[in-house]
Design a protein around this motif. Structure first.
Motif, PDB file in Angstrom:
ATOM      1  N   SER A  40       0.842  -1.189   0.000  1.00  0.00           N
ATOM      2  CA  SER A  40       0.000   0.000   0.000  1.00  0.00           C
ATOM      3  C   SER A  40       0.877   1.237   0.000  1.00  0.00           C
ATOM      4  CB  SER A  40      -0.912   0.013   1.238  1.00  0.00           C
ATOM      5  OG  SER A  40      -1.613   1.231   1.317  1.00  0.00           O
ATOM      6  N   LYS A  41       0.576   2.130  -0.906  1.00  0.00           N
ATOM      7  CA  LYS A  41       1.315   3.390  -0.947  1.00  0.00           C
ATOM      8  C   LYS A  41       0.824   4.369   0.108  1.00  0.00           C
ATOM      9  CE  LYS A  41       2.666   3.090  -5.796  1.00  0.00           C
ATOM     10  NZ  LYS A  41       2.676   3.742  -7.134  1.00  0.00           N
ATOM     11  N   SER A  42      -0.269   4.004   0.780  1.00  0.00           N
ATOM     12  CA  SER A  42      -0.821   4.884   1.814  1.00  0.00           C
ATOM     13  C   SER A  42      -0.353   4.476   3.212  1.00  0.00           C
ATOM     14  CB  SER A  42      -2.340   4.857   1.764  1.00  0.00           C
ATOM     15  OG  SER A  42      -2.841   3.553   2.008  1.00  0.00           O
ATOM     16  N   LEU A  43       0.604   3.570   3.310  1.00  0.00           N
ATOM     17  CA  LEU A  43       1.099   3.157   4.624  1.00  0.00           C
ATOM     18  C   LEU A  43       1.673   4.346   5.388  1.00  0.00           C
ATOM     19  CD1 LEU A  43       2.906  -0.279   4.171  1.00  0.00           C
ATOM     20  CD2 LEU A  43       1.026   0.224   5.712  1.00  0.00           C
ATOM     21  N   LEU A  44       1.233   4.488   6.635  1.00  0.00           N
ATOM     22  CA  LEU A  44       1.753   5.540   7.501  1.00  0.00           C
ATOM     23  C   LEU A  44       2.765   4.988   8.505  1.00  0.00           C
ATOM     24  CD1 LEU A  44      -1.559   7.458   8.307  1.00  0.00           C
ATOM     25  CD2 LEU A  44       0.142   7.991   6.556  1.00  0.00           C
ATOM     26  N   SER A  45       2.592   3.708   8.856  1.00  0.00           N
ATOM     27  CA  SER A  45       3.471   3.107   9.861  1.00  0.00           C
ATOM     28  C   SER A  45       3.760   1.674   9.475  1.00  0.00           C
ATOM     29  CB  SER A  45       2.808   3.146  11.242  1.00  0.00           C
ATOM     30  OG  SER A  45       3.599   2.473  12.198  1.00  0.00           O
ATOM     31  N   ILE A  46       5.052   1.313   9.508  1.00  0.00           N
ATOM     32  CA  ILE A  46       5.454  -0.063   9.250  1.00  0.00           C
ATOM     33  C   ILE A  46       6.536  -0.467  10.230  1.00  0.00           C
ATOM     34  CG2 ILE A  46       7.103   0.634   7.463  1.00  0.00           C
ATOM     35  CD1 ILE A  46       6.388  -2.027   6.057  1.00  0.00           C
ATOM     36  N   ASP A  47       6.336  -1.623  10.850  1.00  0.00           N
ATOM     37  CA  ASP A  47       7.270  -2.141  11.852  1.00  0.00           C
ATOM     38  C   ASP A  47       7.819  -3.474  11.364  1.00  0.00           C
ATOM     39  OD1 ASP A  47       8.686  -3.019  14.037  1.00  0.00           O
ATOM     40  OD2 ASP A  47       7.108  -2.607  15.499  1.00  0.00           O
TER      41      ASP A  47
END
Length: 907
Positions: free
Chosen positions: A266-273
Motif C-alpha cells: 500500500s502506498k498509503s502506509l503511515l506506519s510499518i514495523d
C-alpha cells in the motif's frame, strides 16, 4: 512499539468513535441510575475474579452499593442507565496484572455492552470464553496481555459490529486454527493478533483470510509464528491492502526476500514495523521512493549494513525513525538533521562514526534522540543544543563525545531521559543538570567526573527513578534517601569515592549498587523498613563490618553481594527466606556453619562463601535442595569431613570449588557423569543469572562474578564467566584414586586436584578432555607413566605434575616439552625433555655397532666416540703442559712449588 504507547493509541482511536455514548460513572448517575440487572451481572462477574489488591473495592460498597455506574472501570449510558463499557486494564486499575481468576459468563447479561477491555490482567488458567460471541453490540474488545491460552473461538465472528479486536501479546498461549470467522467482521478497522500461533495448515493462508476485510486499516502480527515463504500473498497485496495504514510484521524471522512484495502492499502506509527480523544487506531505497507517506518506520534489530539511504530525504512526513541494533556504518548524513518534522530518531547500537553534522542540531521538533553505542566523536557546545526546545529524551551513551558547557548554562529543554555514559563531562559535576526537574532516568557513568556530589542534587531531581553515576571519582556522603527519588528507584553509585555510613533508601528501591566505595559501618538500615521490592543489592568491596542483619524476610532480594568486606559472625537464618538467585559473601570473616534455612533457596544459582572461617560438614542438602546451582564456591574455609555424594545431583553445576579446606575421604565415584556442563562441551551463550537483567525501570544487565584459581594464580571472572567450567578440590586431605570418569569430561576447562593425598595414575582416557586448558595434580602421590593422550589436548596451556611419583619418559613429540621443567620436578623416576634425558637415551661409549642399527645411527655413534677420545687427549695435554710448562719457564714459581712440598714433608 511499547505497550503503553500502543494501548493509548488504540484507546484514543476507538473512544473517538464511541465517546458520544460512553460516559463515566459519576455523570451517568446524575441522569439515571444503573439498571439492577446490570448491577447484579457485575457483582456475579466480580465473584469469579481474584482481586488480590482490592482494586474493585468500590463495587458493592456501602457508598455506591446501588450506583454501579460509579464503580471503578464501569461506564453507563446517560440516556438508559445501561452499562455500555467495562474497562479494567492497567491504566484504570493502576496496577499490572491486578486481576486474576475466571471470566464469568455473567457478562452475557450486560446486553448493551459496547466496549470491553480486560487487558493487562492475569487470566493464565483461562481460554477466551465462547460466550464473548454473544455480546453482539460490542465495537471494541481488548483481551491483550492477559496470559490467555487455548484456541481462539470462532464465535468471535458473531461480533459483526466490532471495529477493534485486540488479542495480542498473550505470548504464544493463543492458538488460531481457523480464520474464516473474520469474514463476518466487515466493519473491523483494527486487528491485533500479535504473538499468537497459527496451526501449520493455516500459516500459508493467513494473509488471504485477513485481506477479506476491506475496512482494515491497522494490522498487527508481530511475534506470530509465520512462514518465510510469503509468495502466497502476492496476488492480494495490490488490491486488498489499498486502505492499510498501519502494518506490524515484527519478530517474524522475515528475510530480505520479503521486500519483493512488501513495497507493493500500500502506498498509503503511515506506519510499518519490521523490527526483530532477519533482514540484511543495505536498507532499500524503495522505502524513500515508494512509501513516501510514511510517518513511522521501524527497522531496528535486524542485520542491515551500510549507511542511511539518501532516498529518506523524500520522507518529508516522517516522525519516527528506528534503526537501532543493526550493523550500520559510515557517518551521519547531513540531510537527517533537516528532515521535517523529525520527532523520534533511534540510531543506537550500530557502528556509526564521525561527528554529528551541524544541520542535525537544527531539528527543532526533535523530541527523542537515541544514538548510544556508536563511535561518534567531537565536541558538543551550547550552540548545538540551543535550538532543541522540544527535546525530551537524549541518549548518547558510550560514544567519544566531549560536552563543553559552561557551569551556569540554562538549557532550552526539559529532559525526561539523560544518558551520557562514557562521554566526557568532567572534571566538575555538571551544574546545569539541576535545571532538569522532570528527568526520571539519568546516566552519567564513566563521565570523567572527579568532584563532590552537590548538596542540591537529591532535592532538585524529584522524579528521578534511574540513576547511574558509577565509574567516576565522585566523593561525598549520602543523606537519608528514604524520601528521595521516585517510583521504583534503581541506583548505581559503584566505583566511586563515596564514604560514611550507608543511609536508608526509598522503600520501593529495586536495585542498589554501592560497590567499590569507602562505605563503613553496619547495614542496620535494612531492618528499619520493609524493602519488599529490593531485587538486587551489591555492597561489595567496601569497609562494612559487624554482623549481617537478620531481617531478610522483609525483602525480595534475589541478588545479594556483600563480598570483600569485614562482616563477622554467622550467616543469618533469614537469608533462606529471601528469593535468592545469587549469594556472594566471599572474603569476609564469617564463622559458624551454613544455615540450614538456605535449603529453602531452590532458585539459588550462585552460592559463593569462599575465604571466610566457616566450618562443619558440607551439607548434603546443597545437592538435594539447590538443584539449580551453577556456581558453588566454598574455597578457603574450615569445612571438614568427606565430600557428600549428594553433590552429584547438581546437574547444572559449572564451577565447583571446594579447595583450601580440611576435606578428607575419597572423591565420590560415578558422580561426574551427572554434571552436564562438564561432560559436554560448553556453549558460547551466557546462561542463567550470569546474563540476567532487571527490567524496571529499564533493562539493566547483571553480570555475575566469582574468584577462582586459574593457572596457578587467583583471578576474578565476570564477563567471560559463562565460558569457564572448573573443578577445584586442591589443598585438602582427599585420598584414594582419581575416578576414571573425571578424565572423560569433554567440557571441563580447568581441573585442580593439587595438594592432596591422591594415589594411582592418570587414566589413558584423558585424551577425551578436549576443552581442558589447565591441569594441576601437583603434590600428591600419583604414580605411573604420563599418558600419551595428555600431549594431544589442543588447548592445554597450564600443566603442573610436580612432586608426585611419576616415572618413565615424558611423551615426546608433543606440547609437553614446552612446559617449564619445574612443573615436572619432584618426580624421581621421570625423565626426558624438558627434564634430563632418560638413561636409555644416553649413548654407550663401550658398546659396539649392533647389527640391527642403521647406518646413520652407527655413523653418529662413531663420530661421538671419536670426538669423545679427542676431547680427553686434548684435555690431558692442555692440563699437563699448562702446569709443567709454567714451572719450567718461571724460576720463582719453581722455587715456591718445591718449597711448599718441603714444608709438608718436614712436618
Amino acid at each position: 512499539m511499547d505497550y503503553e504507547k500502543r494501548n493509548t493509541r488504540l484507546l484514543s482511536a476507538f473512544l473517538v468513535l464511541v465517546s458520544i455514548c460512553i460516559l463515566k460513572g459519576g455523570r451517568s448517575a446524575e441522569v439515571i441510575r444503573c439498571k439492577e440487572t446490570d448491577r447484579q451481572a457485575l457483582l456475579k462477574f466480580k465473584k469469579g475474579l481474584v482481586d488480590e489488591y482490592d482494586v474493585l473495592s468500590s463495587w458493592g460498597s456501602e457508598e455506591s452499593k446501588r450506583e454501579c455506574c460509579k464503580w471503578r472501570g464501569v461506564g453507563c449510558s446517560n440516556k438508559t442507565g445501561h452499562v455500555i463499557s467495562l474497562h479494567l486494564n492497567e491504566e484504570i486499575l493502576d496496577r499490572w496484572h491486578a486481576l486474576g481468576g475466571n471470566l464469568s459468563d455473567a457478562l452475557v447479561d450486560l446486553r448493551h455492552l459496547i466496549s470491553l477491555d480486560l487487558s493487562t490482567n492475569d487470566f493464565s488458567d483461562n481460554e477466551i470464553p465462547e460466550f464473548i460471541g454473544s455480546l453482539d453490540k460490542l465495537r471494541y474488545l481488548n483481551l491483550s496481555y492477559c496470559s490467555l491460552k487455548g484456541k481462539v473461538p470462532g464465535q468471535l465472528g458473531n461480533l459483526t459490529n466490532l471495529r477493534a479486536l485486540d488479542l495480542g501479546n498473550n505470548y504464544g498461549g493463543l492458538m488460531i486454527q481457523n480464520l474464516d470467522w473474520l469474514s463476518n467482521l466487515s466493519s473491523l478497522f483494527h486487528l491485533d493478533l500479535s504473538s499468537s500461533s497459527f496451526t501449520e495448515g493455516l500459516k500459508t493462508v493467513v494473509f488471504q483470510k485477513i485481506l477479506i476485510i476491506k475496512s482494515l486499516k491497522e494490522l498487527y502480527l508481530g511475534g506470530c509464528s509465520f512462514p518465510n515463504d510469503t509468495s502466497s500473498v502476492d496476488a492480494y497485496v495490490n488490491s486488498t491492502f489499498a486502505s492499510l495504514s498501519v502494518l506490524d510484521l515484527s519478530g517474524l524471522s522475515l528475510t530480505s526476500l520479503a521486500f519483493h512484495w512488501l513495497f507493493n502492499i500500500s502506498k498509503s502506509l503511515l506506519s510499518i514495523d519490521l523490527s526483530s527480523n532477519e533482514l540484511n544487506g543495505s536498507i532499500p531505497d524503495e522505502f524513500g521512493q515508494k512509501l513516501v507517506s510514511l510517518e513511522n518506520l521501524d527497522l531496528s534489530y535486524n542485520e542491515f549494513e551500510g549507511g542511511i539511504p539518501k532516498s529518506f530525504w523524500n520522507l518529508k512526513g516522517l516522525k519516527k525513525l528506528h534503526l537501532s541494533s543493526n550493523n550500520l556504518t559510515g557517518s551521519l548524513p547531513d540531510f537527517v538533521g533537516t528532515m521535517v518534522p523529525l520527532e523520534i530518531l533511534d540510531l543506537s547500537d550500530n557502528r556509526i562514526t564521525g561527528s554529528v553534522p551541524e544541520s542535525f542540531w537544527k531539528a527543532s521538533k526533535l523530541e527523542v534522540l537515541y544514538a548510544s553505542n556508536n563511535s561518534l566523536e567531537g565536541t558538543i557546545s551550547e550552540s548545538h543544543l540551543s535550538k532543541l526546545h522540544n527535546l525530551k529524551k537524549l541518549d548518547l551513551n558510550y560514544n567519544s563525545l566531549v560536552f563543553n558547557l559552561t557551569p551556569d548554562w540554562d538549557p532550552p529543554f526539559q529532559l525526561e531521559f539523560l544518558k551520557l555514559a562514557s562521554c566526557k563531562m568532567g572534571p566538575r559535576f555538571p551544574i546545569w543538570v539541576r535545571t532538569q526537574s522532570k528527568v526520571s532516568q539519568l546516566d552519567l557513568s564513566s563521565a570523567n567526573i572527579s568532584d563532590e556530589l552537590p548538596e542540591w542534587f537529591w532535592d532538585s531531581l524529584p522524579r528521578l527513578e534511574f540513576l547511574n553515576l558509577s565509574h567516576n571519582q565522585i566523593s561525598g556522603r549520602l543523606p537519608d534517601l528514604s524520601s528521595k527519588l521516585s517510583g521504583h528507584p534503581l541506583l548505581d553509585l559503584s566505583f566511586n569515592e563515596f564514604a560514611g555510613l550507608i543511609p536508608s533508601f526509598h522503600p520501593n528501591t529495586t536495585c542498589l549498587y554501592l560497590s567499590n566505595n569507602n562505605f563503613f559501618g553496619s547495614l542496620s538500615f535494612l531492618c528499619k523498613s520493609k524493602y519488599d521490592e529490593l531485587g538486587l543489592l551489591d555492597f561489595s568491596n567496601n569497609r562494612l563490618s559487624g554482623q549481617i542483619p537478620n531481617c531478610w524476610e522483609n525483602t525480595a532480594v534475589g541478588i545479594l553481594d556483600l563480598s570483600n568486606n569485614n562482616f563477622s559472625g554467622e550467616i543469618p537464618d533469614t537469608l533462606g527466606y529471601a528469593l535468592l538467585m545469587t549469594l556472594h559473601l566471599f572474603n569476609n570473616s564469617l564463622s559458624g556453619e551454613l544455615p540450614s534455612s538456605l535449603k529453602n533457596s531452590g532458585l539459588l544459582e550462585v552460592l559463593d562463601v569462599g575465604s571466610n572461617m566457616l566450618t562443619g560438614n558440607i551439607p548434603a542438602w546443597i545437592g538435594t535442595n539447590l538443584a539449580s546451582l551453577v556456581i558453588l564456591n566454598i574455597r578457603g574455609n574450615n569445612f571438614f569431613g568427606s565430600i557428600p555424594p549428594e553433590l552429584c545431583y547438581l546437574t547444572q553445576i559449572q564451577i565447583l570449588d571446594l579447595s583450601r579446606n580440611n576435606l578428607s575421604g575419597r572423591i565420590p565415584l560415578h558422580c561426574f557423569k551427572n554434571f552436564t556442563n562438564f561432560v559436554q562441551k560448553s556453549s558460547t551463550t551466557p546462561y542463567g543469572v550470569l546474563a540476567s537483567g532487571y527490567s524496571y525501570p529499564i533493562v539493566y544487565n547483571v553480570v555475575d562474578k566469582v574468584v577462582v584459581q586459574w593457572k596457578g594464580r587467583v583471578f576474578e571472572y565476570s564477563k567471560t564467566l559463562y565460558l569457564l567450567t572448573l573443578i577445584d578440590l586442591s589443598s585438602n586431605r582427599i585420598e584414594g584414586n582419581i575416578p576414571k570418569e573425571i578424565f572423560q569430561m569433554e567440557g571441563l576447562v580447568s581441573l585442580n586436584l593439587s595438594r592432596n593425598h591422591l594415589k594411582g595414575n592418570i587414566d589413558q582416557a584423558i585424551h577425551q578432555m578436549e576443552s581442558l586448558e589447565c591441569l594441576d595434580v601437583s603434590r600428591n602421590q600419583l604414580s605411573g607413566e604420563i599418558p600419551t593422550g595428555l600431549g594431544t589436548l589442543p588447548f592445554l596451556a597450564f600443566l603442573n605434575l610436580s612432586n608426585n611419583n611419576f616415572s618413565g619418559k615424558i611423551p615426546s613429540g608433543t606440547q609437553l616439552q614446552g612446559f617449564n621443567a619445574s612443573l615436572y620436578a619432584g618426580n624421581i623416576g621421570l625423565c626426558g625433555p624438558p627434564l634430563p634425558m632418560c638413561p636409555e637415551d644416553y649413548p654407550d661409549p663401550l658398546s659396539g655397532h649392533n647389527s640391527d642399527e642403521n647406518d646413520d645411527d652407527a655413523f653418529m655413534k662413531q663420530s661421538f666416540l671419536k670426538e669423545f677420545y679427542i676431547t680427553i687427549v686434548l684435555g690431558f695435554i692442555v692440563g699437563f703442559w699448562g702446569i709443567i710448562g709454567t714451572l719450567l719457564l718461571r724460576k720463582s714459581w719453581r722455587y715456591a712449588y718445591f718449597s711448599f712440598f718441603d714444608r709438608i714433608i718436614c712436618t
